[in-house]
Write a protein that holds these residues in place. Structure first.
Motif, PDB file in Angstrom:
ATOM      1  N   GLY A 171      -5.353   2.739  -2.237  1.00 13.74           N
ATOM      2  CA  GLY A 171      -5.313   3.720  -0.787  1.00 13.74           C
ATOM      3  C   GLY A 171      -4.468   3.377  -0.030  1.00 13.74           C
ATOM      4  O   GLY A 171      -3.549   2.272  -0.138  1.00 13.74           O
ATOM      5  N   SER A 172      -4.240   4.239   0.930  1.00 11.61           N
ATOM      6  CA  SER A 172      -3.648   3.641   2.372  1.00 11.61           C
ATOM      7  C   SER A 172      -4.056   2.579   2.983  1.00 11.61           C
ATOM      8  O   SER A 172      -5.321   1.935   2.858  1.00 11.61           O
ATOM      9  N   GLN A 173      -3.283   1.700   3.952  1.00  8.46           N
ATOM     10  CA  GLN A 173      -3.620   0.387   4.526  1.00  8.46           C
ATOM     11  C   GLN A 173      -4.822   1.026   5.528  1.00  8.46           C
ATOM     12  O   GLN A 173      -5.549   0.178   6.019  1.00  8.46           O
ATOM     13  N   LYS A 174      -4.986   2.493   5.686  1.00  8.60           N
ATOM     14  CA  LYS A 174      -5.846   2.761   6.626  1.00  8.60           C
ATOM     15  C   LYS A 174      -7.537   2.644   6.156  1.00  8.60           C
ATOM     16  O   LYS A 174      -8.335   2.669   7.101  1.00  8.60           O
ATOM     17  N   TYR A 175      -7.506   2.231   4.819  1.00 12.03           N
ATOM     18  CA  TYR A 175      -8.964   1.992   4.181  1.00 12.03           C
ATOM     19  C   TYR A 175      -9.015   0.459   4.715  1.00 12.03           C
ATOM     20  O   TYR A 175      -8.407  -0.405   4.124  1.00 12.03           O
ATOM     21  N   LEU A 185       1.400   6.844  -6.047  1.00 13.61           N
ATOM     22  CA  LEU A 185       1.389   5.959  -5.304  1.00 13.61           C
ATOM     23  C   LEU A 185       1.918   6.378  -3.819  1.00 13.61           C
ATOM     24  O   LEU A 185       1.338   5.697  -2.794  1.00 13.61           O
ATOM     25  N   LEU A 186       3.010   7.121  -3.798  1.00 17.40           N
ATOM     26  CA  LEU A 186       3.609   7.420  -2.554  1.00 17.40           C
ATOM     27  C   LEU A 186       2.475   8.339  -1.865  1.00 17.40           C
ATOM     28  O   LEU A 186       2.401   8.072  -0.324  1.00 17.40           O
ATOM     29  N   LEU A 187       1.781   9.280  -2.282  1.00 15.19           N
ATOM     30  CA  LEU A 187       0.982  10.017  -1.536  1.00 15.19           C
ATOM     31  C   LEU A 187      -0.362   9.381  -1.330  1.00 15.19           C
ATOM     32  O   LEU A 187      -0.923   9.406  -0.251  1.00 15.19           O
ATOM     33  N   ALA A 188      -0.739   8.336  -1.860  1.00 16.63           N
ATOM     34  CA  ALA A 188      -1.891   7.234  -1.562  1.00 16.63           C
ATOM     35  C   ALA A 188      -1.604   6.497  -0.412  1.00 16.63           C
ATOM     36  O   ALA A 188      -2.240   6.504   0.479  1.00 16.63           O
TER      37      ALA A 188
END
Length: 245
Positions: A117-121, A174-177
């Motif tokens: 997931g994104s680094q925001k998680y 991957l880009l969307l994640a």
């Protein structure tokens, strides 16, 4: 018009008989050396680079073979194996989701799949499968091995799979994640090579393991062409080992 149940049974037996006759002819014509078209299916999740070593192996050891490789998802490959339109398949299956007993099949390795997931998680924010059910997802098509695992895992717990984007492209997933659109499950070897690698976080969740068993499956009636199977097995094992380096 459709065949009756008995007619279908007769057809299935006839396919086996004709395959045996073809195998017998091949044994006689070329003194048992594998020859003719060799249609091989490969699950796309293994990566495009696996095709080159497979071709090289088959052409080097069996010059009378004419290899043809088809990149299709596992469920399509199984259908084609049963129908006889391909001779062998290299497939990805979740644990317990084995090929049918009508085929010769064996596990030759494991392809790690990871949750990203994104680094925001923040680390530890998602700790259970119930937590994952609250998140949006970026998934492959219904016949994709990872999508099949997600569908089965969530459904067995009575949980929904919230799909935001469905795409066959792992690069797009991957880009969307990385952008925070949702979570994705992909082969681990793809993450480091992705342009979005620095913006991705690998997430570990208890009882969630989307890794896929790598199977080689083939018909029981391929005659002398069965001699190619050990070479395919060796090539795949070496390829999987190279992905872990």
């Amino acid at each position: 018009m459709r065949p009756t149940h008995v007619g279908k049974k007769v057809y299935d037996h006839a396919e086996e008989i004709l395959a045996s006759v073809a195998a017998m002819k091949a044994e006689v014509v070329h003194d048992g050396e594998p020859s003719g078209e060799f249609n091989l299916g490969v699950a796309p999740g293994l990566g495009e680079t696996v095709v080159a070593p497979l071709f090289k192996t088959l052409c080097h050891h069996f010059p009378k073979l004419v290899p043809r490789v088809f990149a299709q998802n596992t469920r399509v490959l199984l259908e084609r194996l049963v129908s006889g339109s391909i001779v062998a398949g290299i497939m990805l299956c979740s644990g317990g989701d084995d090929p049918p007993d009508t085929l010769m099949a064996e596990v030759v390795g494991k392809l790690p799949y990871i949750l990203v997931g994104s680094q925001k998680y923040p680390s530890g924010h998602l700790s259970t499968i119930a937590d994952l059910a609250q998140q949006p997802w970026i998934v492959g098509t219904e016949r994709c091995a990872a999508r099949y695992y997600l569908d089965r895992t969530f459904k067995s717990r009575g949980l929904p799979l919230r799909i935001m984007v469905e795409t066959e492209s792992k690069d797009s997933q991957l880009l969307l994640a990385a952008q925070g659109t949702g979570l994705a499950v992909v082969p681990s070897y793809l993450v480091d090579a992705s342009p979005a690698a620095l913006d991705l976080r690998v997430l570990e969740v208890e009882d969630f393991d989307a890794s896929q068993n790598v199977w080689i499956a083939y018909s029981r009636y391929i005659g002398s062409q069965e001699k190619a199977i050990p070479y395919i097995r060796k090539t795949i094992v070496e390829y999987l080992e190279s992905l872990g380096r």
